[in-house]
Design an enzyme around this catalytic site. Structure first.
Site, PDB file in Angstrom:
ATOM      1  N   ARG A 199      -4.293   7.712  -0.534  1.00  0.00           N
ATOM      2  CA  ARG A 199      -5.223   8.331  -1.489  1.00  0.00           C
ATOM      3  C   ARG A 199      -6.671   8.024  -1.106  1.00  0.00           C
ATOM      4  O   ARG A 199      -7.003   6.910  -0.695  1.00  0.00           O
ATOM      5  CB  ARG A 199      -4.961   7.801  -2.895  1.00  0.00           C
TER       6      ARG A 199
ATOM      7  N   ARG B 251      -9.805   3.524  -3.130  1.00  0.00           N
ATOM      8  CA  ARG B 251      -9.986   2.722  -4.336  1.00  0.00           C
ATOM      9  C   ARG B 251      -9.693   1.258  -4.011  1.00  0.00           C
ATOM     10  O   ARG B 251      -8.748   0.972  -3.270  1.00  0.00           O
ATOM     11  CB  ARG B 251      -9.011   3.197  -5.433  1.00  0.00           C
TER      12      ARG B 251
ATOM     13  N   LYS C  39       0.370  11.053 -11.958  1.00  0.00           N
ATOM     14  CA  LYS C  39      -0.030  11.342 -13.340  1.00  0.00           C
ATOM     15  C   LYS C  39      -1.387  12.057 -13.381  1.00  0.00           C
ATOM     16  O   LYS C  39      -1.532  13.079 -14.041  1.00  0.00           O
ATOM     17  CB  LYS C  39      -0.151  10.032 -14.155  1.00  0.00           C
TER      18      LYS C  39
ATOM     19  N   ARG D 202       0.575   1.749 -22.150  1.00  0.00           N
ATOM     20  CA  ARG D 202       1.163   1.023 -21.025  1.00  0.00           C
ATOM     21  C   ARG D 202       1.873  -0.243 -21.466  1.00  0.00           C
ATOM     22  O   ARG D 202       2.433  -0.950 -20.630  1.00  0.00           O
ATOM     23  CB  ARG D 202       0.037   0.593 -20.091  1.00  0.00           C
TER      24      ARG D 202
ATOM     25  N   ARG E  38       0.585  -4.110  -8.477  1.00  0.00           N
ATOM     26  CA  ARG E  38       0.595  -3.092  -9.555  1.00  0.00           C
ATOM     27  C   ARG E  38       2.001  -2.565  -9.788  1.00  0.00           C
ATOM     28  O   ARG E  38       2.405  -2.326 -10.921  1.00  0.00           O
ATOM     29  CB  ARG E  38      -0.347  -1.932  -9.196  1.00  0.00           C
TER      30      ARG E  38
HETATM   31  P1  AP5 Z   1      -2.374  10.268  -8.566  1.00  0.00           P
HETATM   32  O1  AP5 Z   1      -2.244  11.553  -9.298  1.00  0.00           O
HETATM   33  O2  AP5 Z   1      -3.733   9.698  -8.394  1.00  0.00           O
HETATM   34  O3  AP5 Z   1      -1.365   9.178  -9.200  1.00  0.00           O
HETATM   35  P2  AP5 Z   1      -1.448   8.360 -10.533  1.00  0.00           P
HETATM   36  O4  AP5 Z   1      -0.084   8.251 -11.085  1.00  0.00           O
HETATM   37  O5  AP5 Z   1      -2.522   8.914 -11.447  1.00  0.00           O
HETATM   38  O6  AP5 Z   1      -1.890   6.948  -9.932  1.00  0.00           O
HETATM   39  P3  AP5 Z   1      -2.946   5.875 -10.383  1.00  0.00           P
HETATM   40  O7  AP5 Z   1      -3.003   4.859  -9.283  1.00  0.00           O
HETATM   41  O8  AP5 Z   1      -4.267   6.486 -10.778  1.00  0.00           O
HETATM   42  O9  AP5 Z   1      -2.244   5.305 -11.633  1.00  0.00           O
HETATM   43  P4  AP5 Z   1      -2.396   3.940 -12.230  1.00  0.00           P
HETATM   44  O10 AP5 Z   1      -1.590   4.093 -13.452  1.00  0.00           O
HETATM   45  O11 AP5 Z   1      -2.086   2.777 -11.381  1.00  0.00           O
HETATM   46  O12 AP5 Z   1      -3.982   3.778 -12.378  1.00  0.00           O
HETATM   47  P5  AP5 Z   1      -5.002   4.144 -13.535  1.00  0.00           P
HETATM   48  O13 AP5 Z   1      -6.107   4.875 -12.902  1.00  0.00           O
HETATM   49  O14 AP5 Z   1      -4.331   4.694 -14.735  1.00  0.00           O
HETATM   50  O15 AP5 Z   1      -1.675  10.455  -7.133  1.00  0.00           O
HETATM   51  C1  AP5 Z   1      -1.711   9.412  -6.182  1.00  0.00           C
HETATM   52  C2  AP5 Z   1      -1.879  10.007  -4.765  1.00  0.00           C
HETATM   53  O16 AP5 Z   1      -0.709  10.770  -4.455  1.00  0.00           O
HETATM   54  C3  AP5 Z   1      -3.067  10.966  -4.642  1.00  0.00           C
HETATM   55  O17 AP5 Z   1      -3.627  10.806  -3.362  1.00  0.00           O
HETATM   56  C4  AP5 Z   1      -2.437  12.375  -4.762  1.00  0.00           C
HETATM   57  O18 AP5 Z   1      -3.146  13.360  -4.063  1.00  0.00           O
HETATM   58  C5  AP5 Z   1      -1.039  12.137  -4.171  1.00  0.00           C
HETATM   59  N1  AP5 Z   1      -0.013  12.945  -4.806  1.00  0.00           N
HETATM   60  C6  AP5 Z   1       0.119  13.241  -6.132  1.00  0.00           C
HETATM   61  N2  AP5 Z   1       1.218  13.988  -6.339  1.00  0.00           N
HETATM   62  C7  AP5 Z   1       1.812  14.137  -5.109  1.00  0.00           C
HETATM   63  C8  AP5 Z   1       2.996  14.822  -4.668  1.00  0.00           C
HETATM   64  N3  AP5 Z   1       3.804  15.482  -5.525  1.00  0.00           N
HETATM   65  N4  AP5 Z   1       3.301  14.762  -3.352  1.00  0.00           N
HETATM   66  C9  AP5 Z   1       2.508  14.093  -2.470  1.00  0.00           C
HETATM   67  N5  AP5 Z   1       1.368  13.445  -2.830  1.00  0.00           N
HETATM   68  C10 AP5 Z   1       1.030  13.478  -4.139  1.00  0.00           C
HETATM   69  O19 AP5 Z   1      -5.466   2.664 -13.957  1.00  0.00           O
HETATM   70  C11 AP5 Z   1      -6.246   1.874 -13.076  1.00  0.00           C
HETATM   71  C12 AP5 Z   1      -6.435   0.485 -13.688  1.00  0.00           C
HETATM   72  O20 AP5 Z   1      -7.116   0.589 -14.946  1.00  0.00           O
HETATM   73  C13 AP5 Z   1      -5.157  -0.285 -14.024  1.00  0.00           C
HETATM   74  O21 AP5 Z   1      -4.637  -0.965 -12.902  1.00  0.00           O
HETATM   75  C14 AP5 Z   1      -5.667  -1.247 -15.103  1.00  0.00           C
HETATM   76  O22 AP5 Z   1      -6.440  -2.275 -14.538  1.00  0.00           O
HETATM   77  C15 AP5 Z   1      -6.604  -0.349 -15.894  1.00  0.00           C
HETATM   78  N6  AP5 Z   1      -5.924   0.404 -16.979  1.00  0.00           N
HETATM   79  C16 AP5 Z   1      -5.843   1.758 -17.105  1.00  0.00           C
HETATM   80  N7  AP5 Z   1      -5.167   2.091 -18.203  1.00  0.00           N
HETATM   81  C17 AP5 Z   1      -4.818   0.931 -18.808  1.00  0.00           C
HETATM   82  C18 AP5 Z   1      -4.086   0.631 -19.990  1.00  0.00           C
HETATM   83  N8  AP5 Z   1      -3.572   1.595 -20.774  1.00  0.00           N
HETATM   84  N9  AP5 Z   1      -3.880  -0.667 -20.306  1.00  0.00           N
HETATM   85  C19 AP5 Z   1      -4.409  -1.673 -19.544  1.00  0.00           C
HETATM   86  N10 AP5 Z   1      -5.099  -1.435 -18.409  1.00  0.00           N
HETATM   87  C20 AP5 Z   1      -5.318  -0.146 -18.033  1.00  0.00           C
END
Ligand code: AP5
Length: 222
Positions: A133, A166, A15, A90, A177
């Site tokens: 990552r 991270r 994402k 979410r 997760r």
């Molecule tokens: P990346 O693009 O970083 O993936 P992502 O889907 O953004 O993953 P996240 O782990 O950031 O999502 P998340 O939803 O768990 O965490 P968030 O930060 O929102 O890609 C991942 C890796 O793959 C990278 O190394 C990239 O280079 C690689 N990659 C990407 N595309 C690829 C491809 N096509 N092929 C190969 N490799 C690829 O949230 C973190 C925390 O914040 C949550 O756990 C929670 O505690 C809190 N939080 C955030 N939002 C909320 C909410 N709305 N409600 C409650 N808590 C929340």
């Protein structure tokens, strides 16, 4: 008027990676709740103290805290005409609140948001993406040890900062997760569909450019 988009999908599906590209291509802000929360941890703000335990253990931050963050961010001038929302909503309750915030007639939102892009990939692939990552300690730029390596191992191409893993990408936390996503977040897709939100399903398997091509096509060839 710019596009108003939501990127949705499991942890590690890409994402953030796709949101950065879309935001640059469409000239609208990338609004990531995860990035906002991590920035608050790094700068030790009062919000950071409240959410640290949740974010580091991969648990969802309570809805009322997230809603306040998103309401404030969407009220900023740069988000008035468009945005790419990443990591929000979410939960069903967050989705309902978003419809209200954007002035839709809840639970429907189709007249307000242009596309909800749902990215999907198998769990093995998600785990591989998260375990490889690395992010820059200083500017938060994101890399992957094999699919998107930095030019110099361990060093950020953009600012020269140190690349780290991270805390929530530790193996056990990643497993938690993924489970939590299946239980609490995936059901939101049913809610979107039931209420006629403009959902576009996109296969996130393939390299980053291929997936971007699919996302772009899903958003513009609707
Ligand atoms: P990346 O693009 O970083 O993936 P992502 O889907 O953004 O993953 P996240 O782990 O950031 O999502 P998340 O939803 O768990 O965490 P968030 O930060 O929102 O890609 C991942 C890796 O793959 C990278 O190394 C990239 O280079 C690689 N990659 C990407 N595309 C690829 C491809 N096509 N092929 C190969 N490799 C690829 O949230 C973190 C925390 O914040 C949550 O756990 C929670 O505690 C809190 N939080 C955030 N939002 C909320 C909410 N709305 N409600 C409650 N808590 C929340």
């Amino acid at each position: 008027m710019g596009e108003k988009l939501i990127l949705f999908g499991p942890p590690g599906v890409g994402k953030g990676t796709q949101a950065i590209r879309l935001s640059a291509a469409l000239r609208v802000p990338h609004i990531s709740t995860g990035d906002i929360l991590r920035a608050s941890l790094q700068s030790h703000t009062p919000l950071g103290n409240v959410v640290r335990g949740y974010v580091e253990s991969g648990k969802l931050v309570p809805d009322e805290t997230i809603l306040e963050i998103v309401r404030d961010r969407l009220a900023m001038r740069d988000a008035r005409d468009g945005f790419v929302l990443d990591g929000f909503p979410r939960t069903v309750s967050q989705a309902e609140s978003l419809a209200e915030m954007l002035g839709g007639i809840p639970p429907r939102i189709d007249s307000v948001v242009d596309s909800v892009v749902v990215l999907d990939a198998p769990t093995d692939e998600l785990v591989a993406r998260l375990s490889g990552r690395r992010i820059c300690e200083s500017c938060q730029a994101s890399y992957h040890v094999t699919s998107r390596p930095p030019k110099r191992a361990g060093t950020c191409d953009r600012c020269g900062g140190v690349l780290i893993q991270r805390t929530d990408d530790a193996e056990e936390t990643v497993r938690f997760r993924q489970q939590d996503y299946l239980q609490k977040t995936q059901p939101v897709i049913d809610y979107f569909v039931k209420n006629a939100w403009p959902v576009r399903m996109v296969d996130a398997i393939g390299d980053i450019d291929q997936v971007f091509g699919r996302v772009y096509a899903a958003v513009f060839w609707r």
